[in-house]
Design a protein around this motif. Sequence first.
Motif, short mmCIF file in Angstrom:
data_model
loop_
_atom_site.label_atom_id
_atom_site.label_comp_id
_atom_site.label_asym_id
_atom_site.label_seq_id
_atom_site.Cartn_x
_atom_site.Cartn_y
_atom_site.Cartn_z
N SER A 160 84.68 44.58 53.02
CA SER A 160 83.30 44.67 52.84
C SER A 160 82.84 45.42 54.29
CB SER A 160 82.75 43.33 53.03
OG SER A 160 83.14 42.61 52.12
N ALA A 161 83.48 45.33 55.39
CA ALA A 161 82.81 45.96 56.59
C ALA A 161 83.42 47.31 56.50
CB ALA A 161 83.52 45.34 58.02
N PHE A 162 84.60 47.82 55.81
CA PHE A 162 84.75 49.22 55.69
C PHE A 162 83.87 49.66 54.95
CE2 PHE A 162 87.29 52.44 53.46
CZ PHE A 162 87.70 53.16 54.58
N ARG A 163 83.74 49.07 53.59
CA ARG A 163 82.92 49.64 52.64
C ARG A 163 81.18 49.84 53.09
NH1 ARG A 163 83.59 46.40 47.62
NH2 ARG A 163 82.67 45.05 48.94
N ALA A 164 80.84 49.01 53.99
CA ALA A 164 79.71 49.29 54.44
C ALA A 164 79.58 50.81 55.08
CB ALA A 164 79.16 48.18 55.57
N VAL A 165 80.53 50.99 55.85
CA VAL A 165 80.65 52.30 56.70
C VAL A 165 80.94 53.55 55.73
CG1 VAL A 165 81.53 53.43 58.58
CG2 VAL A 165 81.25 51.12 58.55
N TYR A 166 82.09 53.38 54.88
CA TYR A 166 82.41 54.37 53.91
C TYR A 166 82.62 53.95 52.56
CZ TYR A 166 84.79 55.57 58.37
OH TYR A 166 85.33 55.85 59.76
N PRO A 167 80.99 53.87 52.08
CA PRO A 167 81.10 53.59 50.60
C PRO A 167 81.61 54.52 49.82
CG PRO A 167 78.85 53.87 51.41
CD PRO A 167 79.79 53.96 52.57
N ASP A 168 81.47 55.89 49.77
CA ASP A 168 81.96 56.79 48.90
C ASP A 168 83.44 56.83 48.80
OD1 ASP A 168 79.26 57.35 48.73
OD2 ASP A 168 79.14 59.17 50.02
N ILE A 169 84.24 56.57 49.96
CA ILE A 169 85.62 56.79 50.07
C ILE A 169 86.05 55.55 49.30
CG2 ILE A 169 87.45 56.28 51.71
CD1 ILE A 169 86.15 58.79 52.45
N VAL A 170 85.58 54.63 49.27
CA VAL A 170 85.97 53.42 48.34
C VAL A 170 85.60 53.64 47.10
CG1 VAL A 170 85.81 50.80 47.94
CG2 VAL A 170 85.75 51.51 50.09
N GLY A 171 84.42 54.01 46.75
CA GLY A 171 84.03 54.59 45.27
C GLY A 171 84.98 55.62 44.59
N THR A 172 85.24 56.73 45.44
CA THR A 172 86.09 57.70 44.94
C THR A 172 87.51 57.86 45.11
OG1 THR A 172 85.33 59.16 46.40
CG2 THR A 172 83.52 59.05 44.76
N HIS A 173 87.88 57.43 46.21
CA HIS A 173 89.15 57.53 46.69
C HIS A 173 90.20 56.33 46.47
CE1 HIS A 173 88.49 61.65 47.69
NE2 HIS A 173 87.61 61.30 48.39
N PHE A 174 89.64 55.15 46.52
CA PHE A 174 90.40 53.82 46.30
C PHE A 174 91.06 53.60 44.95
CE2 PHE A 174 89.83 51.07 50.21
CZ PHE A 174 89.94 52.14 51.08
N PRO A 175 92.13 53.22 44.53
CA PRO A 175 92.63 52.93 43.22
C PRO A 175 91.78 52.08 42.51
CG PRO A 175 94.55 52.64 45.10
CD PRO A 175 93.07 52.84 45.80
N PRO A 176 91.43 52.33 41.31
CA PRO A 176 90.41 51.46 40.47
C PRO A 176 91.02 49.90 40.33
CG PRO A 176 91.17 53.80 39.38
CD PRO A 176 91.89 53.48 40.71
N LEU A 177 92.22 49.60 40.25
CA LEU A 177 92.69 48.56 40.07
C LEU A 177 92.36 47.70 41.46
CD1 LEU A 177 94.14 46.08 38.78
CD2 LEU A 177 96.31 46.95 39.43
N TYR A 178 92.76 48.33 42.66
CA TYR A 178 92.10 47.58 43.86
C TYR A 178 90.72 47.22 43.87
CZ TYR A 178 91.82 47.09 49.16
OH TYR A 178 91.59 46.78 50.24
N LYS A 179 89.90 48.34 43.29
CA LYS A 179 88.30 48.01 43.54
C LYS A 179 88.12 47.04 42.41
CE LYS A 179 87.51 52.52 42.92
NZ LYS A 179 86.64 53.52 42.39
N GLU A 180 88.75 47.12 41.17
CA GLU A 180 88.49 45.76 40.52
C GLU A 180 88.87 44.46 40.98
OE1 GLU A 180 89.74 47.52 35.94
OE2 GLU A 180 90.58 45.56 36.55
N LEU A 181 89.94 44.52 41.65
CA LEU A 181 90.41 43.05 42.30
C LEU A 181 89.53 42.66 43.40
CD1 LEU A 181 94.10 43.26 41.68
CD2 LEU A 181 92.53 41.96 40.37
#
Lengths: 17, 252
Positions: B229-250
């Motif tokens: 959550s802390a990482f995503r607050a700083v890098y929302p686009d990185i999580v949204g576009t570069h993280f594996p979809p399954l990781y984001k789902e879970l």
Amino acid sequence: LKEKHKILHQLLQNSTS
Amino acid sequence: NGDTSPTVSMAELDHQVQLISKSHLETCQYLREELQQMSWQNFLQDEVESYQSKPREVMWQLCAVKITEAIQYVVEFAKRIDGFMDLCQNDQIVLLKAGSLEVIFVRMCRMFDSQNNTVFFDGKFAGPDVFRALGCDDLISSVFDFAKSMCSLHLSEDELALFSAFVLLSADRSWLQEKLQVEKLQQKTQLALQHVLQKNQREDGLLHKLRCKVSALRSLCSRHTEKLSAFRAVYPDIVGTHFPPLYKELFG
């Protein structure tokens, strides 16, 4: 929940290799 | 009828142990022999520095990819556990969403070298300093401590398999629809775990020690969620576009 977890749901549906 | 205490024969327990051990070995990503062969391969200092100098978001992405790969093996493990696929789809998803990372932490002790305090990661054995760029030294240190403590129990593959299944089939997860069914499966798994511990002539307190690991696992996973959550607050686009979809789902 199924709608929000489409990839996981798909993995669960895939037959075991 | 509310009765969750199954009566199971010794032969059934033996069968249960065999099935879960087989499922574990078929889906454990690396065999012990393979890890043994690679045990001398530690990252050299310049390689460590190369990981440390990666941008934070690149290292997070790399770890998310590695976790996602491991999760796919845990999903296959779950599917092969007798009774798991008979649960309703909602509960299969609930159990994996809550438990897959916990199983990865349990499985991590197979890939951990206690003497050197290193874990198999990205092709070689890595110490905690390799993960410095993530900016979560406290969490990494706790994960390594957990792996070391699991290693000190010297679990055999069948004990590890049963404990992994026990963790995955936790009946106290929120949002389960058929809690009773999950309870029955978990109790059956616990009986099989007790059975294998007795059969392997393990110390009396080992089951208690393993039960204590469950709360440690939950703490590690909630801290992973906080860090994400802390990482995503700083890098929302990185999580949204570069993280594996399954990781984001879970974990998203």
